[in-house]
Design a protein around this motif. Structure first.
Motif: not given
Length: 274
Positions: A221, A196, A59-60, A48
């Motif tokens: 999430y 993760n 990802f973020n 992330f």
């Protein structure tokens, strides 16, 4: 002070109060006024958020770039140790948290969650070739690790207490430290979301492997904001952007890119399982 002066003083006070109320704006209005959405996160949480050659990746970064386009603002991230992130949100240091976070009952009582963006069910990462661990319950009596102040740690603690001989659980400030201890043989496994650790195992298949099946409750999430009236418009706008990304395939594309597979995520926030 004479009576007329007193009335004038009261009138000035009321005018100032009215101006203050009129100037008040909710979080979405403030974001648009500033031209940026400020996100608190920890960049030690691949896939992330992590650092690659000193720069944010994951990802973020990609997802919030799309959110920024939908909201018409830039996105700025603040990198903090995870135990400092939620207190920073409450102290109004940023607009929202980009962890993402596992949706739990305790957190849902305190924070406002966005719609889910990925599966967060817990699983265990072990060393490749460790034949002493064939299933999750094999950690009984051994030493395992998890992230400090994380939902994964809390769920591991609850589940581990059901084993015949509970394992020793070490808390780590960030998961990279836990993975380093696992690789060095100082612990036998690390508990984190299957999302993760699947990424970690994919990056280092000679070192790490995911133990299947997962353990604990089915969880998701999501990102979170302050649970107050001012955040409601920002939350609604964020969720609307996520729904749009889900419908046009952008969310699935980012899941495939960073998580390895497109995931079905609920169109409404499910009630937490723990």
């Amino acid at each position: 002070m004479n009576k007329m002066a007193g009335w004038k003083s009261c009138a000035v006070t009321l005018a100032l109060c009215a101006a203050s109320v009129g100037a008040h704006a909710d979080d979405l209005a403030n974001v648009h006024k500033a031209g940026e959405l400020v996100v608190g996160t920890e960049m030690q949480f691949a896939p992330f958020d992590f650092l690659e050659n000193g720069q944010q990746a994951g990802f973020n970064k990609d997802l919030f770039a799309e959110i920024g386009k939908e909201l018409g603002v830039k996105v700025r991230f603040i990198d903090l140790p995870w135990p400092s992130v939620l207190p920073g949100l409450e102290a109004h240091k940023f607009d929202m948290v980009g962890g993402p976070l596992t949706v739990t009952k305790a957190r849902a009582d305190r924070y406002a969650y966005t719609l889910p963006i990925a599966d967060a069910t817990d699983a265990l990462l072990k060393r490749t070739g460790d034949t002493s661990l064939k299933q999750a319950s094999d950690i009984a009596g051994k030493t395992v690790g998890a992230g400090k102040s994380t939902a994964q740690y809390e769920q591991l603690k609850v589940w581990a207490a059901t084993l015949p001989k509970p394992p020793e659980i070490r808390e780590y400030v960030d998961f990279n430290q836990a993975y380093s201890d696992l690789a060095a043989g100082r612990i036998v496994a690390v508990a984190n979301s299957v999302t993760n650790i699947a990424y970690v195992a994919k990056q280092r298949p000679d070192t790490f492997a995911v133990m299947q099946p997962s353990f604990g409750a089915k969880v998701y999430y999501a990102y979170c904001m302050r649970k107050d009236e001012d955040s409601k418009t920002l939350l609604a706008a964020f969720d609307a952007a996520l729904v749009k990304m889900n419908k046009d395939g952008r969310l699935a594309a980012l899941q495939k890119k960073w998580l390895g597979v497109a995931m079905d995520t609920p169109s409404t926030l499910p009630a937490p399982n723990y």
